[in-house]
Design a protein around this motif. Structure first.
Motif, PDB file in Angstrom:
ATOM      1  N   LEU A 220       0.819  -1.212   0.000  1.00 51.34           N
ATOM      2  CA  LEU A 220       0.000   0.000   0.000  1.00 51.34           C
ATOM      3  C   LEU A 220       0.855   1.266   0.000  1.00 51.34           C
ATOM      4  CD1 LEU A 220      -2.975  -0.909   2.362  1.00 51.34           C
ATOM      5  CD2 LEU A 220      -3.118  -0.217  -0.036  1.00 51.34           C
ATOM      6  N   VAL A 221       1.900   1.283   0.832  1.00 51.56           N
ATOM      7  CA  VAL A 221       2.776   2.458   0.864  1.00 51.56           C
ATOM      8  C   VAL A 221       3.438   2.661  -0.495  1.00 51.56           C
ATOM      9  CG1 VAL A 221       4.856   3.461   1.893  1.00 51.56           C
ATOM     10  CG2 VAL A 221       3.164   2.334   3.361  1.00 51.56           C
ATOM     11  N   SER A 222       3.850   1.567  -1.126  1.00 54.82           N
ATOM     12  CA  SER A 222       4.497   1.672  -2.435  1.00 54.82           C
ATOM     13  C   SER A 222       3.541   2.194  -3.506  1.00 54.82           C
ATOM     14  CB  SER A 222       5.062   0.309  -2.862  1.00 54.82           C
ATOM     15  OG  SER A 222       4.018  -0.610  -3.144  1.00 54.82           O
TER      16      SER A 222
ATOM     17  N   ALA B 180       6.352  -1.316   9.692  1.00 60.78           N
ATOM     18  CA  ALA B 180       6.347  -1.640   8.262  1.00 60.78           C
ATOM     19  C   ALA B 180       6.063  -0.396   7.425  1.00 60.78           C
ATOM     20  CB  ALA B 180       5.312  -2.724   7.972  1.00 60.78           C
ATOM     21  N   VAL B 181       5.164   0.459   7.900  1.00 58.02           N
ATOM     22  CA  VAL B 181       4.849   1.698   7.187  1.00 58.02           C
ATOM     23  C   VAL B 181       6.085   2.586   7.090  1.00 58.02           C
ATOM     24  CG1 VAL B 181       3.550   3.869   7.327  1.00 58.02           C
ATOM     25  CG2 VAL B 181       2.376   1.686   7.710  1.00 58.02           C
TER      26      VAL B 181
ATOM     27  N   SER C 275      -8.250  13.180  10.566  1.00 58.61           N
ATOM     28  CA  SER C 275      -6.787  13.184  10.410  1.00 58.61           C
ATOM     29  C   SER C 275      -6.353  13.376   8.969  1.00 58.61           C
ATOM     30  CB  SER C 275      -6.208  11.858  10.921  1.00 58.61           C
ATOM     31  OG  SER C 275      -6.458  10.801   9.989  1.00 58.61           O
ATOM     32  N   GLN C 276      -7.270  13.085   8.036  1.00 51.44           N
ATOM     33  CA  GLN C 276      -7.005  13.147   6.595  1.00 51.44           C
ATOM     34  C   GLN C 276      -5.889  12.205   6.154  1.00 51.44           C
ATOM     35  OE1 GLN C 276      -6.469  17.342   5.586  1.00 51.44           O
ATOM     36  NE2 GLN C 276      -8.662  17.696   5.692  1.00 51.44           N
ATOM     37  N   ALA C 277      -5.577  11.212   6.973  1.00 50.50           N
ATOM     38  CA  ALA C 277      -4.615  10.181   6.565  1.00 50.50           C
ATOM     39  C   ALA C 277      -5.167   9.422   5.360  1.00 50.50           C
ATOM     40  CB  ALA C 277      -4.350   9.225   7.724  1.00 50.50           C
ATOM     41  N   LYS C 278      -4.283   8.997   4.515  1.00 45.12           N
ATOM     42  CA  LYS C 278      -4.731   8.266   3.327  1.00 45.12           C
ATOM     43  C   LYS C 278      -5.268   6.879   3.666  1.00 45.12           C
ATOM     44  CE  LYS C 278      -1.458  10.684   0.300  1.00 45.12           C
ATOM     45  NZ  LYS C 278      -0.252  10.543  -0.562  1.00 45.12           N
ATOM     46  N   VAL C 279      -4.771   6.291   4.761  1.00 43.99           N
ATOM     47  CA  VAL C 279      -5.196   4.950   5.178  1.00 43.99           C
ATOM     48  C   VAL C 279      -5.703   5.000   6.612  1.00 43.99           C
ATOM     49  CG1 VAL C 279      -4.454   2.578   5.629  1.00 43.99           C
ATOM     50  CG2 VAL C 279      -3.540   3.813   3.654  1.00 43.99           C
ATOM     51  N   ILE C 280      -6.868   4.433   6.830  1.00 41.83           N
ATOM     52  CA  ILE C 280      -7.366   4.173   8.181  1.00 41.83           C
ATOM     53  C   ILE C 280      -7.233   2.675   8.404  1.00 41.83           C
ATOM     54  CG2 ILE C 280      -9.346   4.238   9.738  1.00 41.83           C
ATOM     55  CD1 ILE C 280     -10.387   6.637   8.122  1.00 41.83           C
TER      56      ILE C 280
ATOM     57  N   VAL D 125      -8.400  -0.221   5.802  1.00 36.70           N
ATOM     58  CA  VAL D 125      -7.649  -1.475   5.780  1.00 36.70           C
ATOM     59  C   VAL D 125      -7.984  -2.286   7.026  1.00 36.70           C
ATOM     60  CG1 VAL D 125      -5.343  -2.506   5.899  1.00 36.70           C
ATOM     61  CG2 VAL D 125      -5.756  -0.554   4.403  1.00 36.70           C
ATOM     62  N   GLY D 126      -8.522  -3.472   6.821  1.00 35.81           N
ATOM     63  CA  GLY D 126      -8.727  -4.412   7.913  1.00 35.81           C
ATOM     64  C   GLY D 126      -7.486  -5.284   8.013  1.00 35.81           C
ATOM     65  N   LEU D 127      -6.660  -5.045   9.013  1.00 33.13           N
ATOM     66  CA  LEU D 127      -5.389  -5.768   9.088  1.00 33.13           C
ATOM     67  C   LEU D 127      -5.600  -7.230   9.428  1.00 33.13           C
ATOM     68  CD1 LEU D 127      -3.293  -3.002  10.846  1.00 33.13           C
ATOM     69  CD2 LEU D 127      -3.000  -3.836   8.511  1.00 33.13           C
ATOM     70  N   LEU D 128      -6.674  -7.557  10.137  1.00 37.82           N
ATOM     71  CA  LEU D 128      -7.022  -8.951  10.383  1.00 37.82           C
ATOM     72  C   LEU D 128      -8.494  -9.118  10.051  1.00 37.82           C
ATOM     73  CD1 LEU D 128      -6.258 -11.778  11.388  1.00 37.82           C
ATOM     74  CD2 LEU D 128      -6.999 -11.071  13.669  1.00 37.82           C
ATOM     75  N   ILE D 129      -8.754  -9.827   8.971  1.00 37.37           N
ATOM     76  CA  ILE D 129     -10.128 -10.000   8.519  1.00 37.37           C
ATOM     77  C   ILE D 129     -10.217 -11.332   7.783  1.00 37.37           C
ATOM     78  CG2 ILE D 129      -9.820  -8.830   6.291  1.00 37.37           C
ATOM     79  CD1 ILE D 129     -12.523  -7.420   6.882  1.00 37.37           C
ATOM     80  N   ASP D 130     -11.367 -11.972   7.836  1.00 36.99           N
ATOM     81  CA  ASP D 130     -11.513 -13.282   7.196  1.00 36.99           C
ATOM     82  C   ASP D 130     -12.837 -13.370   6.453  1.00 36.99           C
ATOM     83  OD1 ASP D 130     -13.607 -14.127   9.001  1.00 36.99           O
ATOM     84  OD2 ASP D 130     -12.069 -14.417  10.520  1.00 36.99           O
ATOM     85  N   VAL D 131     -13.097 -14.531   5.861  1.00 34.56           N
ATOM     86  CA  VAL D 131     -14.275 -14.664   5.001  1.00 34.56           C
ATOM     87  C   VAL D 131     -15.579 -14.507   5.765  1.00 34.56           C
ATOM     88  CG1 VAL D 131     -13.158 -16.048   3.216  1.00 34.56           C
ATOM     89  CG2 VAL D 131     -14.141 -17.197   5.210  1.00 34.56           C
ATOM     90  N   VAL D 132     -15.615 -14.928   7.026  1.00 32.62           N
ATOM     91  CA  VAL D 132     -16.839 -14.775   7.812  1.00 32.62           C
ATOM     92  C   VAL D 132     -17.150 -13.294   8.006  1.00 32.62           C
ATOM     93  CG1 VAL D 132     -17.916 -15.223  10.049  1.00 32.62           C
ATOM     94  CG2 VAL D 132     -16.550 -16.998   8.953  1.00 32.62           C
TER      95      VAL D 132
END
Length: 406
Positions: A159-161, A187-188, A218-223, A252-259
């Motif tokens: 995402l940063v790239s 990582a960011v 905050s106007q950050a590009k990623v929440i 961005v859901g850093l931990l998310i699954d199909v359910v």
């Protein structure tokens, strides 16, 4: 003379058999599945993790070294004291040999301490804090499915790239959330991005309007949602109501699954990037396992539930190969044997407890791309295990020799 030889041979066979049986404590291998059975993570772990454990035992044949395998289960309610009390009783009164699953990192850290002290094995599938294979590592604990480092490394870098270089975190205020925020922030910044701010909240919160408004301002590009799966689903649905992504910020859901994704819905979640260790529709082997699991549980398996099956199956193979269920002997055998199943190809277990395997950067499909209610993700990139997970010498595990770097 022949009769005596036959008698000696028979006695040797009987003694050999008894010696093998004596290596199985209490003449049974008992697996305890400790999970969230009733709260926010129960759909992704919980009863489905018990189903996965029972499937592994049945597929193994129900016995190991001619002794029966039993599965018991309990609800830790996402509370370290409750989880610790259950595991203490399991180990001291019920002779449980291995504890499996254990979502919620604060509970897992407590369980890891207990199993280390009592020389029992902990097969961690669902807790994510990278500290479990770092400063808190244990010679009898295995971190199988994923961790906060691999989630952060897999999602933040791409995402940063792509130019999404300012991040704001909505973080669950407990061990997992803290570790996920920490590892993702690193990582960011490692990839040239910047963290604009953080707001923390209690686990299981129902109303995310205040943290979402702060993140939006905050106007950050990623929440980034540094949350357990249930909280991620709640926050993402409410973000959709606020129109956050429509207005240009990436969620961005850093931990998310199909359910969770099925609950959120593709109109809201479409386009979201995420990192996972398992997706049911990746190949023929994952689809075959998923079909059998679905026939029993009426839902597709999550990465956590697939990890429960895979880790227990590898454990049972190691017990068979070691000729004992003694914890350190079994873990040593688990390290010797590569992991090759529907979950992992050429996975390997390191001395810090980390099972290294490929991870997958996925993107949520649009409603137009989806061909069914569980057709939710498409593969963007396979991340090799040696790149997905933290280097062995960088985690601070006291079990790792100072000169080891692989």
């Amino acid at each position: 003379m022949k009769a005596r030889s036959r008698f000696c041979a028979l006695m040797a066979l009987m003694l050999g058999s008894s010696a093998v049986q004596a290596q199985i404590s209490d003449n049974v291998v008992k697996i305890g599945v400790l999970s969230d059975m009733s709260a926010g993570q129960s759909d992704s772990t919980g009863p489905g993790s018990v189903v996965a454990a029972r499937m592994a035992v049945e597929d193994f044949g129900g016995k190991v070294l001619d002794q029966p395998i039993e599965v018991v289960s309990a609800d830790h309610q996402n509370k370290p004291d409750v989880g610790s009390n259950i595991v203490r009783q399991w180990l001291e009164r019920q002779q449980v040999d291995v504890v499996a699953d254990v979502p919620t990192s604060s509970v897992a850290l407590a369980v890891q301490t207990l199993t280390r002290e009592r020389d029992r094995i902990f097969l961690n599938s669902s807790a994510g804090s990278s500290d479990l294979s770092g400063p808190a590592c244990s010679p009898t604990a295995i971190h199988w499915t994923y961790d906060t480092y691999s989630l952060a490394n897999g999602t933040a870098g791409p995402l940063v790239s792509q130019g999404a270089d300012t991040w704001y975190f909505i973080t669950a205020d407990y061990a997992f959330g803290h570790a996920l925020e920490r590892d993702t922030s690193q990582a960011v910044t490692r990839n040239g991005g910047k963290v604009s701010g953080t707001v923390r909240h209690p686990m299981g919160m129902a109303d995310f309007s205040s943290p979402l408004l702060q993140a939006q301002a905050s106007q950050a590009k990623v929440i980034a949602l540094a949350d357990p799966v249930g909280d991620t689903a709640t926050a993402a649905k409410q973000a959709g109501e606020f129109g956050i992504q429509v207005q240009g910020q990436k969620l961005v859901g850093l931990l998310i699954d199909v359910v969770d994704l099925r609950a959120i819905g593709l109109p809201i979640a479409q386009g979201m990037l995420l990192t996972t260790s398992f997706y049911w529709d990746r190949d023929d082997e994952t689809r075959a396992f998923a079909k059998r699991f679905f026939d029993r549980h009426k839902r597709m398996p999550t990465q956590f539930q697939a990890g429960v099956y895979s880790s227990i199956m590898h454990y049972l193979k190691a017990v068979q190969a070691a000729g004992t269920d003694e914890a350190k002997a079994v873990v040593a055998k688990m390290r010797e044997m590569p992991v090759n199943d529907f979950f992992a190809r050429n996975g390997r277990l390191r001395e810090d407890g980390r099972m290294v395997h490929d991870m997958y950067l996925m993107q949520v499909k649009s409603p137009a791309e989806s061909k069914g209610e569980w057709d939710l993700l498409k593969l963007v990139q396979t991340i090799p295990g040696e790149r997905a997970f933290r280097p062995l010498d960088a985690g601070g595990c006291p079990l790792v020799a100072k000169d080891r770097k692989d």
